[in-house]
Structure formats: structure tokens, C-alpha cells
Design a protein around this motif. Structure first.
Motif, PDB file in Angstrom:
ATOM      1  N   UNK A 236      -8.689 -37.301 -24.609  1.00 54.90           N
ATOM      2  CA  UNK A 236      -9.966 -37.916 -24.241  1.00 54.90           C
ATOM      3  C   UNK A 236     -10.796 -36.953 -23.397  1.00 54.90           C
ATOM      4  N   UNK A 237     -10.130 -36.223 -22.479  1.00 56.94           N
ATOM      5  CA  UNK A 237     -10.829 -35.236 -21.671  1.00 56.94           C
ATOM      6  C   UNK A 237     -11.377 -34.088 -22.498  1.00 56.94           C
ATOM      7  N   UNK A 238     -10.589 -33.615 -23.476  1.00 58.37           N
ATOM      8  CA  UNK A 238     -11.038 -32.518 -24.331  1.00 58.37           C
ATOM      9  C   UNK A 238     -12.233 -32.937 -25.189  1.00 58.37           C
ATOM     10  N   UNK A 239     -12.170 -34.139 -25.756  1.00 62.46           N
ATOM     11  CA  UNK A 239     -13.283 -34.609 -26.580  1.00 62.46           C
ATOM     12  C   UNK A 239     -14.517 -34.858 -25.724  1.00 62.46           C
ATOM     13  N   UNK A 240     -14.306 -35.358 -24.505  1.00 59.84           N
ATOM     14  CA  UNK A 240     -15.436 -35.542 -23.597  1.00 59.84           C
ATOM     15  C   UNK A 240     -16.091 -34.203 -23.267  1.00 59.84           C
ATOM     16  N   UNK A 241     -15.264 -33.164 -23.091  1.00 63.01           N
ATOM     17  CA  UNK A 241     -15.795 -31.828 -22.838  1.00 63.01           C
ATOM     18  C   UNK A 241     -16.602 -31.327 -24.029  1.00 63.01           C
ATOM     19  N   UNK A 242     -16.078 -31.525 -25.241  1.00 65.13           N
ATOM     20  CA  UNK A 242     -16.785 -31.079 -26.443  1.00 65.13           C
ATOM     21  C   UNK A 242     -18.127 -31.783 -26.588  1.00 65.13           C
ATOM     22  N   UNK A 243     -18.141 -33.098 -26.349  1.00 62.16           N
ATOM     23  CA  UNK A 243     -19.387 -33.854 -26.457  1.00 62.16           C
ATOM     24  C   UNK A 243     -20.372 -33.416 -25.378  1.00 62.16           C
ATOM     25  N   UNK A 244     -19.877 -33.233 -24.142  1.00 62.35           N
ATOM     26  CA  UNK A 244     -20.753 -32.797 -23.050  1.00 62.35           C
ATOM     27  C   UNK A 244     -21.343 -31.421 -23.340  1.00 62.35           C
ATOM     28  N   UNK A 245     -20.525 -30.510 -23.871  1.00 63.23           N
ATOM     29  CA  UNK A 245     -21.020 -29.179 -24.230  1.00 63.23           C
ATOM     30  C   UNK A 245     -22.096 -29.274 -25.309  1.00 63.23           C
ATOM     31  N   UNK A 246     -21.853 -30.122 -26.301  1.00 63.75           N
ATOM     32  CA  UNK A 246     -22.861 -30.266 -27.361  1.00 63.75           C
ATOM     33  C   UNK A 246     -24.168 -30.820 -26.796  1.00 63.75           C
ATOM     34  N   UNK A 247     -24.069 -31.863 -26.003  1.00 64.26           N
ATOM     35  CA  UNK A 247     -25.270 -32.508 -25.476  1.00 64.26           C
ATOM     36  C   UNK A 247     -26.092 -31.531 -24.642  1.00 64.26           C
ATOM     37  N   UNK A 248     -25.411 -30.723 -23.835  1.00 62.04           N
ATOM     38  CA  UNK A 248     -26.122 -29.797 -22.947  1.00 62.04           C
ATOM     39  C   UNK A 248     -26.710 -28.624 -23.721  1.00 62.04           C
ATOM     40  N   UNK A 249     -25.868 -27.927 -24.528  1.00 66.65           N
ATOM     41  CA  UNK A 249     -26.364 -26.683 -25.109  1.00 66.65           C
ATOM     42  C   UNK A 249     -27.130 -26.896 -26.407  1.00 66.65           C
ATOM     43  N   UNK A 250     -26.823 -27.955 -27.150  1.00 62.58           N
ATOM     44  CA  UNK A 250     -27.697 -28.243 -28.291  1.00 62.58           C
ATOM     45  C   UNK A 250     -28.886 -29.081 -27.845  1.00 62.58           C
TER      46      UNK A 250
END
Length: 347
Positions: free
Chosen positions: A20-34
């Protein structure tokens, strides 16, 4: 604080939590940089044609496609380790997700064709703008639908085709457009100079106001959705632990405004990222440990422990590599865009 019980022990407890933490990190990275390159697209047709638009697109052209990698990591990870949640969320959100993907295709094509087009350049300008706008709004509606929760029976979605379309999801869609617009404007402040930078500062202030208003409306609305979220935020002693989040959010909003006013170049963008991360933290506080609100937790939706272990090995390789090449790309293309797009692109 979250009340998820202790029926899971050992790896059966920790692996879903790690994932859950890894997927949250992936989503947060997408939201910020995309989010910022979608924000540049949202601003695009409001900018002066020609030089301004060329420079705005040049600022994101070397990195935009790499930003999309995080969306693939998030979606692929969800399918690999929380397949029950995937099987519920996709049918519930087919239409906004398809709309988002079609819009992303349009803006991707615009990147490739705009610089080569002459008479049809206005077509690709609009494709880039409306693709960004529609993709952002669709993502915001997906977020709103997720917060509202889904009608399920057992491990299947039993709701309607348009359950995701509500006044609340429309509000979150508008809010995300404002938020991505803020990221895009502060990115342009950091990456451009001259009149375009001044114009970007004005737009950043406008989108900051829109973001603050949207966050306030959504935050006031969420406790009335009937998901016991108000207990997380307003019961005692939870209030002591969660009160710093809205206070920090208000402080960051003020600092963004001051940084724009003071002529800072990098700080407005970094502070805007901090604002998004605080919003992400608030979402986690409201919904954790549910991966399909309001019933299915990360432990109930997790695949077999052996499958989570196997997938974690691949993620342990792929995610650091993705972080590394993302950081390297931003380092290589650091600096501002030249005011003459025919000269060297960065300085």
C-alpha cells in the motif's frame, strides 16, 4: 487511531501494508510530476501564441513521457497485488478512466506533431490544451468517486455505470484542475524568464486561490459523505494528531503566495508540491486502511502472500531504477528555457 483490528499477523499483515505504501508512492509521484506538465497544458491556450507556447512546451518535452511511467507502476501494481480491488475499481470507473486515457493520447500526439506542423499548429495547440484539461478533470472525478466509496457485494461491484458522476466528484475534478494549474504555473515561473515568467506568476496566484477555495469546499463536504470520516478528524484524542495537517496546509498556502510575491523562482514550485503532498496525507488519514471504501481493506483485498513476495522482488528493482532515471532526466534538463527557442534550449 484507524481501528483495523489485529486479525492479520506476520507477513500477512506487513506485506499488504508495504505494498500500500509503494502504490501510494507511485500515485503521489505521478500526481506531482505529471501534474505540472498537465498544468502547463491547462495554461497553454491562455498563453501568447508563438514564442511563449514554444517555450512552455520545450520546458516539459524532454520529461513528460517519463512522468507517465508512474501511472503504469501504480496501475500495474494494483493489478498484481490487490487484484480484488482492481476488479471492483475498474468496472466502477471505466468511463472516466477511458476518458482520461483518450485525452492523454491526444496530448501525447500533440507533443509529437506540434513542432512539425505549420498551418495546423493551432489544432495541436488545442489538442494539447484540451487533452490536458479533460485528463485532469477525469482524474479529479476518479478521486471524488474513490472518496465517496463504491457499492459492493462480496468481492464484486454492484453499483451503476454513472455512480462516479456526482456533484462531489465534479467538485474534486474542478479542484484538481486548479491544483494542476498551480503546479504548471509555478513550473513555468521556475523554467522561464521575461514576460512569460511574469505572466506565469499572475496565473499562479489565480490558480492558488482556486485551489484553496476548492480544498476548503471539499474538506467541508467530506465529513457529510457518511463514511465516518468525521470521526477520524474530529473525535478526541484523534484531533491532537491530525490538527497539524490543516494548519500546515494553511501555512504552505500562505508561503506559496509570499514566494510568488517576493520574486522567488524555485520555492513556489516546491511549496506547491508540498501542498499536494499534504492533501495526499489528508486523504490517507480519511480513508486508510480502505482500498475500496467503505468496506474493503488492504488486507482483505491482498493477493496470496507468496504473490506479494514475488511481485515485491520485481518492484524492488523497477522502482529504484525509475526513481534514478527520473532524477537524472530532471538534472540533465535543469535550468531555464532560453527566450529564443531557436537558440540552445536550456541555460
Amino acid at each position: 487511531m484507524f481501528g483495523f483490528g489485529n486479525e492479520y499477523e506476520g507477513l500477512a499483515f506487513w506485506l499488504p501494508l508495504i505494498w500500500a505504501g509503494l502504490l501510494a508512492l507511485a500515485v503521489a509521484m505521478y500526481v506531482v510530476i505529471d501534474g505540472f506538465d498537465l498544468g502547463v497544458g491547462i495554461l497553454f491556450t491562455a498563453a501568447r501564441p508563438g514564442n511563449w507556447r514554444d517555450r512552455m512546451m520545450l520546458s516539459v518535452a524532454p520529461i513528460w513521457d517519463g512522468n507517465e511511467t508512474w501511472l503504469v507502476l501504480g496501475g500495474g501494481g494494483l493489478f498484481a497485488v490487490f487484484s480484488v480491488a482492481y476488479a471492483i475499481l475498474l468496472p466502477a470507473l471505466y468511463l472516466p478512466i477511458i476518458l482520461m486515457l483518450i485525452a492523454l493520447i491526444f496530448r501525447g500526439v500533440a507533443f509529437e506533431f506540434r513542432f512539425k506542423a505549420e498551418r495546423s499548429q493551432i489544432v495541436w495547440d488545442n489538442a494539447f490544451h484540451y487533452g490536458s484539461l479533460v485528463a485532469t478533470f477525469a482524474q479529479g472525478m476518479v478521486l471524488g468517486a474513490f472518496v465517496q466509496g463504491f457499492q459492493t457485494e462480496g468481492r464484486g461491484f454492484t453499483g451503476g455505470t454513472f455512480d462516479w458522476l456526482t456533484p462531489f466528484s465534479v467538485m474534486t475534478g474542478i479542484g484538481l484542475v486548479c491544483g494542476y494549474g498551480l503546479l504548471g504555473a509555478t513550473w513555468c515561473v521556475m523554467k522561464t524568464s521575461g514576460e512569460l515568467e511574469i505572466w506565469s506568476r499572475i496565473k499562479a496566484k489565480q490558480f492558488l486561490i482556486g485551489t484553496v477555495v476548492s480544498m476548503a469546499i471539499v474538506s467541508a463536504w467530506v465529513p457529510f459523505l457518511g463514511l465516518h470520516i468525521q470521526w477520524r478528524w474530529f473525535s478526541w484524542p484523534n484531533l491532537l494528531f491530525v490538527a497539524p495537517v490543516p494548519l500546515l496546509t494553511a501555512f504552505v498556502c500562505w508561503r506559496i503566495w509570499r514566494a510568488i510575491e517576493d520574486g522567488r523562482e524555485v520555492a513556489p514550485f516546491l511549496l506547491s508540491i508540498a501542498l499536494f503532498l499534504l492533501g495526499f496525507l489528508g486523504l490517507a488519514i480519511s480513508l486508510f486502511p480502505y482500498i475500496v471504501p467503505p468496506k474493503l481493506t488492504i488486507w482483505q483485498a491482498a493477493n496470496a502472500t507468496s504473490a506479494l513476495e514475488f511481485a515485491l522482488v520485481g518492484y524492488a528493482v523497477v522502482m529504484p531504477l525509475t526513481l534514478a532515471y527520473t532524477a537524472y532526466a530532471y538534472w540533465v534538463f535543469r535550468g531555464k528555457i532560453e527566450e529564443d527557442p531557436n537558440a540552445a534550449s536550456y541555460h
